[in-house]
Design a protein around this motif. Structure first.
Motif, short mmCIF file in Angstrom:
data_model
loop_
_atom_site.label_atom_id
_atom_site.label_comp_id
_atom_site.label_asym_id
_atom_site.label_seq_id
_atom_site.Cartn_x
_atom_site.Cartn_y
_atom_site.Cartn_z
N HIS A 88 12.05 -29.24 23.37
CA HIS A 88 11.04 -29.57 22.37
C HIS A 88 10.61 -31.02 22.54
N CYS A 89 9.44 -31.33 21.97
CA CYS A 89 8.94 -32.71 22.01
C CYS A 89 9.79 -33.56 21.08
N ASP A 90 10.17 -34.78 21.53
CA ASP A 90 11.02 -35.64 20.71
C ASP A 90 10.27 -36.19 19.50
N SER A 91 8.94 -36.23 19.57
CA SER A 91 8.18 -36.79 18.45
C SER A 91 7.82 -35.72 17.42
N CYS A 92 7.21 -34.60 17.86
CA CYS A 92 6.72 -33.62 16.89
C CYS A 92 7.59 -32.36 16.84
N ASN A 93 8.64 -32.32 17.68
CA ASN A 93 9.55 -31.17 17.71
C ASN A 93 8.90 -29.85 18.11
N LYS A 133 1.60 -37.89 28.10
CA LYS A 133 1.57 -37.69 26.65
C LYS A 133 1.93 -36.25 26.30
N CYS A 134 2.47 -36.04 25.11
CA CYS A 134 2.77 -34.69 24.62
C CYS A 134 1.44 -33.97 24.40
N SER A 135 1.34 -32.71 24.88
CA SER A 135 0.04 -32.02 24.74
C SER A 135 -0.20 -31.53 23.31
N TYR A 136 0.79 -31.64 22.43
CA TYR A 136 0.61 -31.18 21.05
C TYR A 136 0.32 -32.33 20.09
N CYS A 137 1.14 -33.39 20.15
CA CYS A 137 0.92 -34.50 19.21
C CYS A 137 0.35 -35.73 19.91
N HIS A 138 0.21 -35.67 21.23
CA HIS A 138 -0.36 -36.76 22.03
C HIS A 138 0.44 -38.05 21.94
ZN LIG Z 1 4.80 -33.86 20.53
#
Ligand SMILES: [Zn+2]
Length: 251
Positions: free
Chosen positions: A35-40, A60-65
């Motif tokens: 999972h993404c560490d920022s937005c999970n 960058k994360c493709s979900y929360c950037h």
């Molecule tokens: Zn994210």
């Protein structure tokens, strides 16, 4: 074959980063989904392709950037290159498999000890078992049993140094993880080269400790990366170090 080894190295690199960063935070690494560490947000397979995902997503994360640590890219590439270099040096041999254990241990300890000041037990236990199995299969059971003895002796030497350091300086001088790591070093290198790597580690750690003391006034320096670094150097150049020892003892 070389390309395949490189790709396997990339995959292991991203796994080692997960181990080194998630285990100290007590996260389950085997059964939890990436999972993404920022937005999970759970990551899909195309978010997990080593090197390429990072490049295509521009870091960058493709979900929360939110920015993804460059450490992901660096760790994958470094592990891939180290796997490849080992294959080119040794081919598919006993020396190559042992080399993989040595550098894997080094990479995981680099991450967890530099970032969290901890050497995890699980990589030490897993690598000990693998080393004993490998020696048992390739060198025979007596040789494997003997290396356990070497490991225990090196462990006791480090334990004694730790005990002495704590008595002299009235505070913990070596971490418990460092002492446990010396057992694995003895298993891999046996006693004579194990001692050489302990000595080498102090020379590797000294410039870093001095720099960190002057630049950040930080007295707490992780020692594990220097032990693991010395283990790797002594393992790769073990014929040279053996020749050096022979020379010293022949004087
Ligand atoms: Zn994210």
């Amino acid at each position: 074959m070389a390309f395949l080894i490189f790709v396997i190295g990339l995959l292991f690199g991203s796994f080692y980063l997960v181990l080194g960063t998630r285990l100290p935070k007590k996260e389950n690494v085997v059964f939890s989904r990436s999972h993404c560490d920022s937005c999970n947000h759970p990551l899909k397979w195309y978010n997990l392709i080593p090197l390429l995902s990072y490049l295509f997503q521009r870091g960058k994360c493709s979900y929360c950037h939110e920015k993804i640590s460059i450490l992901n890219f660096v760790m994958e590439l470094a592990t891939g290159i180290l796997f490849l270099v080992g294959y080119l040096m040794y081919g598919l041999s006993y020396d190559f498999y042992m080399y993989l254990i040595v550098i894997s241990l080094m990479l995981i300890i680099f991450i967890s000890d530099f970032l969290y000041m901890i050497i995890l037990d699980s990589p030490l236990v897993v690598s000990s078992i693998l080393v004993i199995l490998l020696k048992g299969i390739y060198l025979g059971v007596p040789s494997a049993l003997l290396s356990i003895l070497h490991g225990i002796i090196l462990f006791l030497i480090m334990y004694f140094i730790q005990y002495l350091g704590t008595k002299l300086f009235k505070k913990e001088s070596l971490g418990g993880g460092d002492v446990k790591l010396s057992l694995v070093m003895g298993l891999i290198l046996n006693l004579n080269l194990g001692l050489v790597s302990l000595i080498l580690s102090t020379f590797l750690a000294l410039p870093y400790s001095i720099a960190s003391l002057y630049l950040t006034k930080n007295h707490e320096v992780p020692y594990g990366p220097f032990l693991a670094g010395a283990l790797t150097i002594v393992y790769i150049f073990s014929p040279k170090f053996m020749a050096l020892l022979d020379f010293i003892f022949s004087i």
